[in-house]
Design an enzyme around this catalytic site. Sequence first.
Site, PDB file in Angstrom:
ATOM      1  CB  CYS A 159      -0.967  -0.004   1.176  1.00  0.00           C
ATOM      2  SG  CYS A 159      -0.245  -0.550   2.734  1.00  0.00           S
ATOM      3  CG  HIS A 254       0.210   4.293   4.037  1.00  0.00           C
ATOM      4  ND1 HIS A 254      -0.314   4.240   5.313  1.00  0.00           N
ATOM      5  CD2 HIS A 254       0.295   2.991   3.627  1.00  0.00           C
ATOM      6  CE1 HIS A 254      -0.549   2.989   5.652  1.00  0.00           C
ATOM      7  NE2 HIS A 254      -0.191   2.206   4.650  1.00  0.00           N
TER       8      HIS A 254
HETATM    9  P1  NAP Z   1      -7.698  -7.966   8.654  1.00  0.00           P
HETATM   10  O1  NAP Z   1      -8.453  -6.749   9.011  1.00  0.00           O
HETATM   11  O2  NAP Z   1      -6.945  -8.686   9.719  1.00  0.00           O
HETATM   12  O3  NAP Z   1      -8.734  -9.025   7.956  1.00  0.00           O
HETATM   13  C1  NAP Z   1      -8.348 -10.361   7.700  1.00  0.00           C
HETATM   14  C2  NAP Z   1      -9.457 -11.128   6.979  1.00  0.00           C
HETATM   15  O4  NAP Z   1      -8.996 -12.497   6.780  1.00  0.00           O
HETATM   16  C3  NAP Z   1     -10.771 -11.248   7.787  1.00  0.00           C
HETATM   17  O5  NAP Z   1     -11.866 -11.252   6.911  1.00  0.00           O
HETATM   18  C4  NAP Z   1     -10.635 -12.609   8.458  1.00  0.00           C
HETATM   19  O6  NAP Z   1     -11.891 -13.220   8.759  1.00  0.00           O
HETATM   20  C5  NAP Z   1      -9.935 -13.403   7.368  1.00  0.00           C
HETATM   21  N1  NAP Z   1      -9.236 -14.555   7.956  1.00  0.00           N
HETATM   22  C6  NAP Z   1      -8.432 -14.576   9.053  1.00  0.00           C
HETATM   23  N2  NAP Z   1      -8.038 -15.845   9.334  1.00  0.00           N
HETATM   24  C7  NAP Z   1      -8.609 -16.622   8.375  1.00  0.00           C
HETATM   25  C8  NAP Z   1      -8.613 -18.042   8.134  1.00  0.00           C
HETATM   26  N3  NAP Z   1      -7.929 -18.893   8.900  1.00  0.00           N
HETATM   27  N4  NAP Z   1      -9.313 -18.497   7.082  1.00  0.00           N
HETATM   28  C9  NAP Z   1     -10.016 -17.666   6.268  1.00  0.00           C
HETATM   29  N5  NAP Z   1     -10.080 -16.314   6.464  1.00  0.00           N
HETATM   30  C10 NAP Z   1      -9.379 -15.823   7.511  1.00  0.00           C
HETATM   31  O7  NAP Z   1      -6.612  -7.696   7.512  1.00  0.00           O
HETATM   32  P2  NAP Z   1      -6.621  -6.519   6.367  1.00  0.00           P
HETATM   33  O8  NAP Z   1      -5.886  -5.334   6.823  1.00  0.00           O
HETATM   34  O9  NAP Z   1      -8.000  -6.382   5.867  1.00  0.00           O
HETATM   35  O10 NAP Z   1      -5.676  -7.168   5.270  1.00  0.00           O
HETATM   36  C11 NAP Z   1      -6.125  -8.190   4.386  1.00  0.00           C
HETATM   37  C12 NAP Z   1      -5.028  -8.487   3.360  1.00  0.00           C
HETATM   38  O11 NAP Z   1      -4.784  -7.329   2.575  1.00  0.00           O
HETATM   39  C13 NAP Z   1      -3.698  -8.875   3.995  1.00  0.00           C
HETATM   40  O12 NAP Z   1      -3.082  -9.861   3.213  1.00  0.00           O
HETATM   41  C14 NAP Z   1      -2.910  -7.569   3.966  1.00  0.00           C
HETATM   42  O13 NAP Z   1      -1.519  -7.786   3.949  1.00  0.00           O
HETATM   43  C15 NAP Z   1      -3.402  -6.939   2.672  1.00  0.00           C
HETATM   44  N6  NAP Z   1      -3.326  -5.477   2.598  1.00  0.00           N
HETATM   45  C16 NAP Z   1      -3.829  -4.681   3.595  1.00  0.00           C
HETATM   46  C17 NAP Z   1      -3.777  -3.268   3.451  1.00  0.00           C
HETATM   47  C18 NAP Z   1      -4.338  -2.321   4.482  1.00  0.00           C
HETATM   48  O14 NAP Z   1      -4.207  -1.089   4.278  1.00  0.00           O
HETATM   49  N7  NAP Z   1      -4.964  -2.777   5.563  1.00  0.00           N
HETATM   50  C19 NAP Z   1      -3.233  -2.717   2.306  1.00  0.00           C
HETATM   51  C20 NAP Z   1      -2.741  -3.559   1.295  1.00  0.00           C
HETATM   52  C21 NAP Z   1      -2.805  -4.921   1.456  1.00  0.00           C
HETATM   53  P3  NAP Z   1     -12.540 -13.189  10.250  1.00  0.00           P
HETATM   54  O15 NAP Z   1     -13.110 -11.823  10.448  1.00  0.00           O
HETATM   55  O16 NAP Z   1     -13.587 -14.239  10.171  1.00  0.00           O
HETATM   56  O17 NAP Z   1     -11.431 -13.501  11.210  1.00  0.00           O
END
Ligand code: NAP
Length: 363
Positions: A159, A254
């Site tokens: 990001c 950011h």
């Molecule tokens: P997050 O808020 O922690 O959300 C994680 C998601 O994954 C939730 O829907 C969760 O479901 C699911 N999950 C967790 N454990 C799982 C399992 N064992 N099986 C299936 N699903 C599972 O993370 P996020 O910030 O949204 O990030 C998501 C992805 O995007 C990551 O790979 C991150 O590196 C990438 N990313 C994030 C950003 C950012 O700005 N946040 C930017 C670029 C890329 P539950 O709610 O059911 O636990």
Amino acid sequence: MGDKIPVGILGATGAVGQNYIFLLQDHPWFEVTYVAASPRSAGKPYREVVESRWLLGANVPEGVRDLVIEDANDPSKAVGKCRFVFSALELDSKDEIKALENSYAALGIPVVSNASAHRWTDDVPMLIPEINADHVAVIDAQKKAHGWDKGFVAVKPNCSLQSYMTPIWALMKAGYEVKRMFVTTLQAVSGAGYPGVPSLDMIDNVVPYIGGEEEKSEKEPLKIFGSLADGKIVNAAGPLVAAHCNRVPVINGHTACVSLEFGEKKPSLAEVEKIWTEFRGLPQELGLPFAPKQPIIVRHEPNRPQPRRDRDEDKGMAVSVGRLRDCPLFDIRFVGLSHNTVRGAAGGGILNAELLKAKGYLA
Ligand code: NAP
């Protein structure tokens, strides 16, 4: 549903997944018909799981409130319910995410991913559509190598890169080689997902470490600036990047403080500003729905860009730059800013999907 393409969201309950739900509410081409998350959430209505941790305004959007969440670990559940999926999953390891995204592709479901797992797979394009839309063509080789018919994986980069990659590319496209680059990022807490960094670590504080982030910032530009050869993306030789990545108490947006060293040919500050102001990429030429009209917005106030004031420019999809000035160490320096959960995550993923549709990969 009409003529819209039915889409699914893996990780729909997380910070990025919620942004997909929010941004896709009135999308002209795509409609969310499928949501999946961890086994903890599976079997429950979407609203029941996210209501207490909904990050985007008062209410969970009508169209998805009653969708029942499926287990993202079972790709067969998505068959027949959506034509492609956005992946915003966070699993225990990159290998697990890679294997899971591949299984969706093997079932004929393209994956437009935000996860970092496949960023280094050389036949998977890592797209910023204003920069490397031509990398989409590597998908043909990817499908052939796996024997996949309709499915494939495409990813977006980290990001924080979005805050400065397009301005740098605009200068490269105008004929200026960028040899070395020094970047210090000030990254919002939403970049760590939900619930993210503990408040006692974050309030009244700056954390000078984000696991894996400096390596991503130093390597990913080389693939994005790379070229297609023999069914692979071959990395560019430069620029050489040194990155310092910090977590700061900002919710969204950011910021990056960047110094650039050019090759023999060096642009004046006036030329840099003209190049940035006039820059347009393929998303603008194609008029893609999520493409910002002005991809790089130049600010002249001495104290801009700022996250609270500038992150929402053009649906949160534009990059704001300011404080353009000479650099006593390198040649020029500037500050870049982008919305990390929009341009840097869900909005960037949506723009990638729009590009893939426009190029015929989501038919
Ligand atoms: P997050 O808020 O922690 O959300 C994680 C998601 O994954 C939730 O829907 C969760 O479901 C699911 N999950 C967790 N454990 C799982 C399992 N064992 N099986 C299936 N699903 C599972 O993370 P996020 O910030 O949204 O990030 C998501 C992805 O995007 C990551 O790979 C991150 O590196 C990438 N990313 C994030 C950003 C950012 O700005 N946040 C930017 C670029 C890329 P539950 O709610 O059911 O636990």
